[in-house]
Design a protein around this motif. Structure first.
Motif, PDB file in Angstrom:
ATOM      1  N   VAL A  11       0.838  -1.330  -0.066  1.00 53.29           N
ATOM      2  CA  VAL A  11      -0.011  -0.007   0.038  1.00 53.29           C
ATOM      3  C   VAL A  11       1.028   1.081   0.072  1.00 53.29           C
ATOM      4  N   PRO A  12       0.220   2.406  -0.426  1.00 55.14           N
ATOM      5  CA  PRO A  12       1.181   3.807  -0.523  1.00 55.14           C
ATOM      6  C   PRO A  12       1.474   3.967   0.855  1.00 55.14           C
ATOM      7  N   TRP A  14       1.953   6.948   2.107  1.00 58.40           N
ATOM      8  CA  TRP A  14       0.784   7.941   2.805  1.00 58.40           C
ATOM      9  C   TRP A  14      -0.165   7.484   3.559  1.00 58.40           C
ATOM     10  N   CYS A  15      -0.663   6.026   3.194  1.00 57.49           N
ATOM     11  CA  CYS A  15      -1.732   5.394   3.567  1.00 57.49           C
ATOM     12  C   CYS A  15      -1.346   4.592   4.887  1.00 57.49           C
ATOM     13  N   TYR A 315       5.505   1.351   0.625  1.00 53.04           N
ATOM     14  CA  TYR A 315       4.030   0.976   0.768  1.00 53.04           C
ATOM     15  C   TYR A 315       3.700   0.281   2.233  1.00 53.04           C
ATOM     16  N   ARG A 325       0.442  -3.502   6.742  1.00 56.75           N
ATOM     17  CA  ARG A 325      -0.140  -2.679   5.412  1.00 56.75           C
ATOM     18  C   ARG A 325      -1.457  -2.573   5.486  1.00 56.75           C
ATOM     19  N   SER A 326      -2.004  -2.204   4.396  1.00 54.43           N
ATOM     20  CA  SER A 326      -3.241  -2.074   4.528  1.00 54.43           C
ATOM     21  C   SER A 326      -4.003  -3.484   3.763  1.00 54.43           C
ATOM     22  N   TRP A 328      -5.742  -4.849   1.672  1.00 55.97           N
ATOM     23  CA  TRP A 328      -6.454  -4.591   0.444  1.00 55.97           C
ATOM     24  C   TRP A 328      -7.165  -5.953  -0.197  1.00 55.97           C
ATOM     25  N   ASN A 336      -8.407  -0.618  -5.618  1.00 52.42           N
ATOM     26  CA  ASN A 336      -8.339   0.404  -4.736  1.00 52.42           C
ATOM     27  C   ASN A 336      -7.574   0.033  -3.526  1.00 52.42           C
ATOM     28  N   ASP A 338      -5.291   1.737  -2.348  1.00 48.93           N
ATOM     29  CA  ASP A 338      -4.991   2.923  -1.481  1.00 48.93           C
ATOM     30  C   ASP A 338      -6.033   3.533  -0.952  1.00 48.93           C
ATOM     31  N   ASP A 339      -7.286   2.869  -0.839  1.00 52.41           N
ATOM     32  CA  ASP A 339      -8.527   3.191  -0.310  1.00 52.41           C
ATOM     33  C   ASP A 339      -8.249   3.632   1.230  1.00 52.41           C
TER      34      ASP A 339
END
Length: 531
Positions: A11-12, A14-15, A315, A325-326, A328, A336, A338-339
């Motif tokens: 994931v990015p 910033w996220c 990420y 991480r997110s 996903w 998405n 990067d949601d």
């Protein structure tokens, strides 16, 4: 032997940073991260029968000898299952069967460190030079490395240094103390705190720090700081104790086809990073505590355990033995990713080349998963990562992104079998071309050309393709032990190639001598030569 997590995707930053800020803010305010629960995607949890069907198919496809899986959802058990035999022809695997964990051992060592910090016996800013004086740390290039940098793999200890002895079939150092002394003398690969480089050596040093601070063995400290408070009855770094509890022996999938009991290294100095053993039941209790269920360890310790300490890449981040991480997989095809509403997932996998494991949890969803197997997947170890990725999608009811097959990896089992056989055939053809004098000149030339081409291909595969694909020197004995089928194939191919070259050289020398002999003994031929 996987010592670095092979990231499927990330994931990015910033996220990840935003999620980390939320997590840290919740820690400071004494609230839980689940305050964002109303914004989260809602998983369509799979049924127990759907998860079971997926696992049965994947176990057969991957040829996993034994497998134990537990899935937690919203604070309760969604699925639990055990498959296969713990030992060949022996008792069946159960949720109480111990497995060697591989790198998921690091969560237990990291949690022990966080316990010592909570008890005021240690801090994230304490340095190796101060903590490990008895082991010669003051003159080490890692003297100024902090506990936080060890936890987050940003100490500058190289991947190679951390792998060399832990996975070596005949290491020079086997105890935690002697291995720590050795690591402290190795060269740094980067300035401390500047770069993430996954290395078992970081957790070897943490294991020694635990021993120094507690004045206990690592095993005794593991029991008092982690296992007993959490009720982990069969979690241990003592191989003898694990075997008494019914430890599942390691297996290896030879040539991608044959699952066989295959011993692997399990050295005491690798306990904090790779060779702790546990069960699905114990690890479920660990994840329940990570998710907030009251236990013998204060919730603030787990909150600290969850705080990201360093960036892995742009990420994802790394906490105390956890990648962060997110989640996903909550979206079909990981779209998405990067949601900003995606919750965090904490995860880690382990691979000793004889055992594989995976742990993951998401505090926002009350979700957790434990996967334990006693089978290493050899040259295609990435299949286990793909398996756990598909499993996450299956559990939350979404569709996984298509799996991209590496044709070289997919063909590796065939290549490993075919190459030595082809080289042996080349050796036979070359021999025939020299001993069968009835063959015409064209036939002899063709056989020799074929033998030469096969030998060139063998040498190219052995000295170029294999090192490039494995990222290891061909003469690294750690590599040979980690992928024994590839090692046997490469060694036998090179043996036959050497014999082929030797036969060719000997035959050419013999032919040259024969020409000279004929030239000397046949006056007509000698006269003709002079003309």
């Amino acid at each position: 032997m996987r010592t670095i997590r092979e990231r499927r995707r990330s994931v990015p930053l910033w996220c990840g940073l935003m999620n980390a800020v939320v997590l840290i803010s919740s820690l400071a305010g004494g609230t839980t991260v689940s305050a964002r629960a109303t914004e989260l995607p809602s998983p369509g949890w799979a049924s127990a029968s759907e998860i079971n069907a997926f696992l049965q198919k994947e176990r057969a496809d991957l040829k996993l000898s034994g497998l134990a899986v537990v899935v937690l959802s919203e604070g309760s058990v969604l699925f639990e299952g055990a498959f296969g035999d713990a030992t060949p022809g022996g008792p069946a695997v159960t949720l109480n069967t111990p497995f060697v964990l591989g790198s998921t051992s690091k969560q237990l060592a990291g949690l022990a460190i966080q316990q010592l910090i909570a008890q005021g016996k240690l801090s994230l800013h304490d340095t190796v030079g101060t903590l490990l004086r008895r082991l010669g740390s003051e003159s080490s290039p890692f003297a100024d490395v902090t506990v936080a940098e060890l936890l987050s793999h940003t100490s500058g200890i190289s991947t190679a240094a951390g792998t060399a002895d832990v996975f070596d079939p005949t290491p020079a150092f086997t105890s935690l103390g002697t291995e720590t002394r050795h690591l402290l003398t190795t060269a740094s690969s980067s300035l401390a705190g500047t770069r993430f480089e996954y290395s078992n050596g970081n957790y070897t040093l943490l294991g020694s720090i635990i021993e120094e601070v507690t004045r206990q063995t690592f095993e005794a400290a593991l029991q008092s700081l982690v296992a007993r408070p959490l009720g982990l009855n069969t979690t241990t770094s003592d191989l003898t104790a694990a075997q008494a509890n019914g430890l599942a022996p390691g297996h290896y999938t030879w040539f991608g086809m044959i699952d066989s009991t295959t011993p692997g290294p399990r050295w005491p100095m690798g306990a904090p990073s790779a060779y702790t053993s546990s069960t699905a039941v114990d690890l479920s209790r660990l994840l329940e505590a990570e998710l907030g269920r009251p236990s013998g360890i204060d919730s603030a310790v787990f909150a600290a355990d969850h705080v990201p300490l360093a960036a892995v890449d742009k990420y994802s981040r790394y906490a105390s033995g956890w990648y962060v991480r997110s989640f996903w997989e909550l979206h079909d095809g990981d779209e998405n990713f990067d949601d900003p509403a995606l919750p965090l997932i904490y995860e880690h996998d382990g691979d000793t080349t004889r055992e594989t494991s995976y742990l993951a949890f998401s505090p926002d969803l009350g979700f957790g998963v434990v996967v334990l197997s006693n089978t290493g997947l050899g040259t295609d170890s990435g299949r286990f990562s793909e398996f756990t990725y598909q499993l996450l999608h299956t559990i939350v009811g979404t569709t996984a992104a298509p799996h991209v097959v590496d044709p070289v990896v997919a063909a590796a089992p065939i290549i490993m079998i075919a190459l030595p056989l082809l080289q042996l055939a080349a050796l036979i053809l070359l021999t025939v071309s020299f001993v069968r004098r009835r063959l015409g000149r064209l036939a002899r030339s063709m056989l020799r050309v074929i033998a030469a081409l096969v030998t060139v291909v063998t040498l190219f595969v052995a000295f170029v393709v294999v090192p490039e694909r494995t990222h290891q020197s061909l003469f690294n004995r750690v590599w040979w032990a980690g992928v024994p089928d590839l090692a046997v194939s490469t060694a036998s191919s090179l043996l036959f190639a050497t014999a082929t070259i030797a036969v060719g050289v000997v035959a050419l020398i013999h032919a040259q001598h024969r020409r000279r002999s004929l030239s000397v003994n046949d006056p007509a031929d000698n006269a003709s030569w002079k003309q």
